[in-house]
Design an enzyme around this catalytic site. Structure first.
Site, PDB file in Angstrom:
ATOM      1  N   ARG A   1      -3.207  -2.894  14.855  1.00 34.96           N
ATOM      2  CA  ARG A   1      -4.439  -3.643  14.564  1.00 34.96           C
ATOM      3  C   ARG A   1      -5.717  -3.022  15.139  1.00 34.96           C
ATOM      4  NH1 ARG A   1      -1.220  -8.938  14.754  1.00 34.96           N
ATOM      5  NH2 ARG A   1      -0.802  -9.146  12.536  1.00 34.96           N
TER       6      ARG A   1
ATOM      7  N   THR B   1       0.858  -1.191   0.000  1.00 36.16           N
ATOM      8  CA  THR B   1       0.000   0.000   0.000  1.00 36.16           C
ATOM      9  C   THR B   1       0.896   1.244   0.000  1.00 36.16           C
ATOM     10  OG1 THR B   1      -1.575  -1.243   1.343  1.00 36.16           O
ATOM     11  CG2 THR B   1      -1.941   1.131   1.189  1.00 36.16           C
TER      12      THR B   1
ATOM     13  N   ASP C   1       0.775  -5.558  15.984  1.00 33.33           N
ATOM     14  CA  ASP C   1      -0.025  -5.607  17.219  1.00 33.33           C
ATOM     15  C   ASP C   1      -0.554  -4.222  17.580  1.00 33.33           C
ATOM     16  OD1 ASP C   1       0.290  -8.267  17.692  1.00 33.33           O
ATOM     17  OD2 ASP C   1       1.737  -8.069  19.325  1.00 33.33           O
TER      18      ASP C   1
ATOM     19  N   GLU D   1      -2.672  -6.954   6.860  1.00 30.89           N
ATOM     20  CA  GLU D   1      -2.120  -6.866   8.226  1.00 30.89           C
ATOM     21  C   GLU D   1      -2.264  -8.201   8.953  1.00 30.89           C
ATOM     22  OE1 GLU D   1      -2.829  -3.367  10.575  1.00 30.89           O
ATOM     23  OE2 GLU D   1      -2.586  -2.052   8.861  1.00 30.89           O
TER      24      GLU D   1
HETATM   25  C1  LIG Z   1      -5.530  -4.534   0.388  1.00 26.41           C
HETATM   26  C2  LIG Z   1      -4.217  -5.115   0.826  1.00 26.41           C
HETATM   27  C3  LIG Z   1      -3.219  -4.255   1.290  1.00 26.41           C
HETATM   28  C4  LIG Z   1      -1.967  -4.780   1.672  1.00 26.41           C
HETATM   29  N1  LIG Z   1      -0.978  -3.917   2.057  1.00 26.41           N
HETATM   30  C5  LIG Z   1       0.248  -4.413   2.392  1.00 26.41           C
HETATM   31  C6  LIG Z   1       1.309  -3.515   2.767  1.00 26.41           C
HETATM   32  O1  LIG Z   1       1.150  -2.303   2.808  1.00 26.41           O
HETATM   33  N2  LIG Z   1       2.517  -4.066   3.077  1.00 26.41           N
HETATM   34  C7  LIG Z   1       2.754  -5.410   3.053  1.00 26.41           C
HETATM   35  O2  LIG Z   1       3.853  -5.830   3.351  1.00 26.41           O
HETATM   36  N3  LIG Z   1       1.752  -6.276   2.689  1.00 26.41           N
HETATM   37  C8  LIG Z   1       0.523  -5.799   2.357  1.00 26.41           C
HETATM   38  N4  LIG Z   1      -0.494  -6.661   1.983  1.00 26.41           N
HETATM   39  C9  LIG Z   1      -0.223  -8.095   1.938  1.00 26.41           C
HETATM   40  C10 LIG Z   1      -0.827  -8.828   3.129  1.00 26.41           C
HETATM   41  O3  LIG Z   1      -0.151  -8.512   4.310  1.00 26.41           O
HETATM   42  C11 LIG Z   1      -0.802 -10.335   2.809  1.00 26.41           C
HETATM   43  O4  LIG Z   1      -1.736 -10.508   1.763  1.00 26.41           O
HETATM   44  C12 LIG Z   1      -1.161 -11.195   3.986  1.00 26.41           C
HETATM   45  O5  LIG Z   1      -0.136 -11.184   4.937  1.00 26.41           O
HETATM   46  C13 LIG Z   1      -1.439 -12.650   3.569  1.00 26.41           C
HETATM   47  O6  LIG Z   1      -0.407 -13.129   2.762  1.00 26.41           O
HETATM   48  P1  LIG Z   1      -0.759 -13.809   1.346  1.00 26.41           P
HETATM   49  O7  LIG Z   1      -1.695 -12.914   0.637  1.00 26.41           O
HETATM   50  O8  LIG Z   1       0.512 -14.148   0.683  1.00 26.41           O
HETATM   51  O9  LIG Z   1      -1.560 -15.118   1.710  1.00 26.41           O
HETATM   52  P2  LIG Z   1      -0.938 -16.558   2.112  1.00 26.41           P
HETATM   53  O10 LIG Z   1       0.114 -16.382   3.138  1.00 26.41           O
HETATM   54  O11 LIG Z   1      -0.613 -17.315   0.878  1.00 26.41           O
HETATM   55  O12 LIG Z   1      -2.196 -17.209   2.798  1.00 26.41           O
HETATM   56  C14 LIG Z   1      -3.346 -17.641   2.054  1.00 26.41           C
HETATM   57  C15 LIG Z   1      -4.368 -18.161   3.044  1.00 26.41           C
HETATM   58  O13 LIG Z   1      -3.814 -19.269   3.749  1.00 26.41           O
HETATM   59  C16 LIG Z   1      -3.873 -19.021   5.146  1.00 26.41           C
HETATM   60  N5  LIG Z   1      -2.692 -19.605   5.782  1.00 26.41           N
HETATM   61  C17 LIG Z   1      -1.394 -19.405   5.457  1.00 26.41           C
HETATM   62  N6  LIG Z   1      -0.605 -20.133   6.274  1.00 26.41           N
HETATM   63  C18 LIG Z   1      -1.423 -20.779   7.136  1.00 26.41           C
HETATM   64  C19 LIG Z   1      -1.220 -21.685   8.238  1.00 26.41           C
HETATM   65  N7  LIG Z   1       0.006 -22.025   8.625  1.00 26.41           N
HETATM   66  N8  LIG Z   1      -2.311 -22.142   8.894  1.00 26.41           N
HETATM   67  C20 LIG Z   1      -3.555 -21.780   8.529  1.00 26.41           C
HETATM   68  N9  LIG Z   1      -3.810 -20.944   7.511  1.00 26.41           N
HETATM   69  C21 LIG Z   1      -2.761 -20.444   6.816  1.00 26.41           C
HETATM   70  C22 LIG Z   1      -3.912 -17.513   5.299  1.00 26.41           C
HETATM   71  O14 LIG Z   1      -4.548 -17.142   6.513  1.00 26.41           O
HETATM   72  C23 LIG Z   1      -4.748 -17.122   4.110  1.00 26.41           C
HETATM   73  O15 LIG Z   1      -6.108 -17.279   4.422  1.00 26.41           O
HETATM   74  C24 LIG Z   1      -1.745  -6.176   1.607  1.00 26.41           C
HETATM   75  C25 LIG Z   1      -2.773  -7.018   1.171  1.00 26.41           C
HETATM   76  C26 LIG Z   1      -3.984  -6.508   0.787  1.00 26.41           C
HETATM   77  C27 LIG Z   1      -5.056  -7.435   0.314  1.00 26.41           C
END
Ligand SMILES: Cc1cc2nc3c(=O)[nH]c(=O)nc-3n(C[C@H](O)[C@H](O)[C@H](O)COP(=O)(O)OP(=O)(O)OC[C@H]3O[C@@H](n4cnc5c(N)ncnc54)[C@H](O)[C@@H]3O)c2cc1C
Length: 380
Positions: free
Chosen positions: A246, A161, A243, A366
């Site tokens: 949030r 973001t 933390d 987050e």
């Molecule tokens: C609108 C938006 C704004 C964002 N802004 C930022 C930003 O400013 N900076 C930044 O760094 N990131 C940002 N992000 C990224 C965001 O932090 C990540 O999307 C988030 O941490 C999840 O990672 P991922 O999308 O790779 O999903 P994944 O890690 O691939 O996870 C996919 C799904 O699997 C679940 N999962 C994963 N591992 C496990 C486990 N061990 N046990 C159970 N469930 C699990 C997750 O909960 C999720 O439901 C943003 C995302 C969005 C959508």
């Protein structure tokens, strides 16, 4: 003792933020929701700056308003009711500021915090996520190699973001991928650093007033004094930052849910079917009662998490609970509001379908909600 009265100062913040959201955000929300991904409206940043909202949590010594996190959450709810997409532009700036406020040196604070309070408006951003390192932050591949007085950063972050817009970034990179969490470091990286560029802009489902894009780091030289905290503590810095932030993210979701609920309540009072207003059907009134109860419960969890944060007490479990509850409440209430409107809310003429799209994002970022459940369950 627990009290729920707001202080005079908090009441003023709430009233001012509510008016700001009503007049300076809501009227532009639909238009920005439909913008092209490449367009970013700096006017909203200028409006935030004029209202001193970007520096809200920054201590007064550094030019900010220095409010506590409970007040910041109260303001976030009001802004979230105006437009969640615009609010996360400011909220993400606060996220980066929080890292610096938590572990930054006096020099780092003096150098970076006042910038955000300057007239005209500047943004900050936090970059952790990579394509192969989302929830599993320790899998990150962006590297930081010490070279003389600098660290040299190489890699790519995605879904960041405020990418390409921020005056500075808090970037997480590893000095040794094999060390996983213990190899991660946090750096303050100036937005105009050589080798730092913006990649693909995301074409998002919701929160479209804000920008998410790739952040590419190619041989970016970061002065060693821009390391945030001790070497190897970056993961801890990120966890503490999330933390702390949030409750505000949760409060944005409460505001979003409240906006959808208020629209649904008003509609249920005026829309007549079968010769009477919808609300005179017990099934409808019970649905509204559940929505109102859920929103209040969600709000109280954010207040508790913010209260603990303000007292530097352990807020990890409470913050995760507030994140799960508020964001899922928002998703459910926005969907129920559409149910109560029927077909008209399925159209883009009303803001209801946007509310639902915005709410979905809040459950992911987050820290996705399943990960929050891991944090909560491990603390049980
Ligand atoms: C609108 C938006 C704004 C964002 N802004 C930022 C930003 O400013 N900076 C930044 O760094 N990131 C940002 N992000 C990224 C965001 O932090 C990540 O999307 C988030 O941490 C999840 O990672 P991922 O999308 O790779 O999903 P994944 O890690 O691939 O996870 C996919 C799904 O699997 C679940 N999962 C994963 N591992 C496990 C486990 N061990 N046990 C159970 N469930 C699990 C997750 O909960 C999720 O439901 C943003 C995302 C969005 C959508």
């Amino acid at each position: 003792m627990i009290g729920f009265e707001l202080t005079e100062e908090q009441s003023v913040y709430v009233r001012t933020a509510r008016e700001f959201a009503r007049t300076r955000m809501a009227p532009y929300a639909a238009e920005l929701d439909r913008r092209e991904e490449s367009f970013f409206d700096w006017d909203i940043v200028r409006r935030f700056a004029e209202a001193d909202l970007l520096g809200l949590p920054i201590p007064a010594d550094y030019g900010g308003a220095g409010v506590d996190y409970l007040t910041a959450a109260l303001v976030s709810e009001e802004l979230g009711a105006g437009c969640a997409g615009m609010t996360v532009i400011a909220g993400t700036t606060w996220l980066a500021l929080i890292s610096i406020m938590l572990v930054g040196s006096d020099e780092q604070k003096a150098r970076y915090l006042p910038r955000i309070c300057e007239a005209g408006g500047r943004l900050a951003a936090l970059a952790s996520t990579e394509t192969e390192a989302g929830s599993d932050i320790a899998a990150m591949r962006t590297t930081a190699a010490r070279r003389g007085d600098c660290y040299v950063l190489n890699g790519a972050k995605h879904y960041i973001t405020n990418a390409g817009l921020a005056d500075f970034y808090v970037v997480f990179a590893t000095t040794d991928p094999a060390k996983r969490h213990a190899g991660i470091n946090a750096f303050i990286v100036d937005g105009d650093s050589k080798g730092l560029s913006m990649g693909r802009i995301e074409d998002k489902m919701g929160l479209r007033a804000s920008r998410n894009a790739e952040l590419i780091l190619e041989e970016v030289e970061v002065p060693a004094e821009n390391l945030l905290g001790e070497e190897g503590t970056g993961f801890l810095v990120l966890m503490q930052t999330l933390d702390t932030a949030r409750p505000c993210l949760g409060a944005i979701s409460v505001g979003l849910a409240r906006a959808a609920f208020e629209a649904a309540l008003s509609h249920a009072r005026t829309r007549e079917q079968y010769g009477r207003p919808l609300i005179e059907n017990q099934g409808v009134s019970f649905m509204l009662a559940d929505m109102a109860t859920d929103i209040d419960a969600a709000r109280l969890l954010t207040w508790r998490a913010a209260w603990l944060t303000d007292r530097a007490m352990d807020s990890t479990r409470a913050s995760s609970m507030s994140k799960v509850c508020t964001t899922e409440t928002a998703e459910r209430v926005c969907s129920q509001a559409i149910d109560l409107f029927g077909a008209v809310a399925y159209s883009r003429d009303l803001p209801l379908e946007k509310y639902l799209r915005d709410a979905k994002a809040m459950t992911i970022y987050e820290g996705a909600n399943l990960i929050q459940r891991i944090i909560i369950s491990s603390a049980l």
